[in-house]
Design a protein around this motif. Structure first.
Motif, PDB file in Angstrom:
ATOM      1  N   ASP A  39      34.088  42.357  44.471  1.00 36.41           N
ATOM      2  CA  ASP A  39      34.243  41.283  43.499  1.00 36.41           C
ATOM      3  C   ASP A  39      35.586  40.570  43.677  1.00 36.41           C
ATOM      4  O   ASP A  39      35.667  39.345  43.552  1.00 36.41           O
ATOM      5  CB  ASP A  39      34.126  41.821  42.071  1.00 36.41           C
ATOM      6  CG  ASP A  39      32.705  42.258  41.740  1.00 36.41           C
ATOM      7  OD1 ASP A  39      31.764  41.841  42.465  1.00 36.41           O
ATOM      8  OD2 ASP A  39      32.527  43.021  40.772  1.00 36.41           O
ATOM      9  N   GLU A  40      36.626  41.358  43.992  1.00 37.61           N
ATOM     10  CA  GLU A  40      37.964  40.776  44.193  1.00 37.61           C
ATOM     11  C   GLU A  40      37.967  39.857  45.419  1.00 37.61           C
ATOM     12  O   GLU A  40      38.502  38.750  45.373  1.00 37.61           O
ATOM     13  CB  GLU A  40      39.028  41.865  44.369  1.00 37.61           C
ATOM     14  CG  GLU A  40      39.233  42.750  43.153  1.00 37.61           C
ATOM     15  CD  GLU A  40      38.158  43.835  43.001  1.00 37.61           C
ATOM     16  OE1 GLU A  40      37.558  44.259  44.016  1.00 37.61           O
ATOM     17  OE2 GLU A  40      37.912  44.242  41.848  1.00 37.61           O
ATOM     18  N   ASP A  41      37.352  40.337  46.519  1.00 38.08           N
ATOM     19  CA  ASP A  41      37.276  39.515  47.728  1.00 38.08           C
ATOM     20  C   ASP A  41      36.442  38.267  47.477  1.00 38.08           C
ATOM     21  O   ASP A  41      36.772  37.181  47.967  1.00 38.08           O
ATOM     22  CB  ASP A  41      36.684  40.306  48.901  1.00 38.08           C
ATOM     23  CG  ASP A  41      37.664  41.301  49.493  1.00 38.08           C
ATOM     24  OD1 ASP A  41      38.855  41.270  49.111  1.00 38.08           O
ATOM     25  OD2 ASP A  41      37.241  42.105  50.343  1.00 38.08           O
ATOM     26  N   GLU A  57      36.163  36.618  44.729  1.00 44.33           N
ATOM     27  CA  GLU A  57      36.975  35.651  43.975  1.00 44.33           C
ATOM     28  C   GLU A  57      37.845  34.837  44.921  1.00 44.33           C
ATOM     29  O   GLU A  57      38.017  33.630  44.737  1.00 44.33           O
ATOM     30  CB  GLU A  57      37.840  36.364  42.918  1.00 44.33           C
ATOM     31  CG  GLU A  57      37.054  36.878  41.729  1.00 44.33           C
ATOM     32  CD  GLU A  57      36.289  35.782  40.986  1.00 44.33           C
ATOM     33  OE1 GLU A  57      36.875  34.696  40.742  1.00 44.33           O
ATOM     34  OE2 GLU A  57      35.107  35.984  40.654  1.00 44.33           O
TER      35      GLU A  57
END
Length: 191
Positions: free
Chosen positions: A18-20, A22
């Protein structure tokens, strides 16, 4: 946006977190096109590549006699643009237009390069995508130069059945390198 995340994960060697995602998402912009609106016209430089969220598009070349030659067809979860123009910053010899109303996510070459260096998963995704596109292109060239119209149509119908519902017959005929009349004859043999 969720559609792109799922698509990336379907092709990435390692799941896109999810961080990547974003970070990836921050490099894209949204655009809508109306049916028959151009994404790219001959002579322009392709400044963006488009990921199709919704809709259908085609890429074509117009020869000296004014005849259209469809080179690519695109629907949801496909990428649209002129790669040579996008990478080499050369004026395009193609038109890319919307065959249906479209929702797109656009990325610049600069953003693509940044993402590849920043996120190995995005770089792996693009490498896999390039491999698959190269294989598909080779198969299409071989089919075009060595297969009958019926074999080309049968292969097309079996690989891309949804395209038969989404694109008019004259566009499919051009993509297959045959006339509308030949396509009608081939389709009547199938029925």
């Amino acid at each position: 946006m969720h559609q792109l995340h799922s698509y990336l994960n379907a092709y990435a060697s390692n799941p896109v977190t999810d961080e990547d995602f974003e970070i990836i998402k921050s490099h894209f912009t949204n655009k809508t096109l109306r049916k028959r609106q151009y994404f790219l016209e001959e002579g322009e430089i392709c400044k963006h590549f488009a990921y199709i969220i919704k809709g259908a598009m085609r890429k074509y070349h117009v020869d000296d006699q004014g005849k259209e030659h469809v080179v690519d067809l695109y629907i949801e979860n496909w990428w649209a643009g002129d790669l040579e123009s996008f990478v080499m910053l050369k004026p395009s010899i193609y038109y890319v237009d919307a065959c249906e109303d479209c929702e797109l996510m656009l990325i610049t070459n600069e953003s693509k390069i940044k993402l590849c260096s920043q996120l190995p998963s995005f770089n792996q995704f693009l490498l896999k995508l390039d491999e698959r596109n190269h294989i598909a292109t080779q198969r299409r060239i071989t089919s075009t130069i060595s297969s009958s119209a019926k074999v080309r149509y049968d292969d097309f119908a079996s690989c891309y059945p949804e395209f038969l519902q989404r694109f008019p017959q004259h566009i499919i005929a051009s993509y297959l390198g045959i006339t509308k009349e030949t396509l009608s004859r081939v389709r009547s043999q199938v029925s």
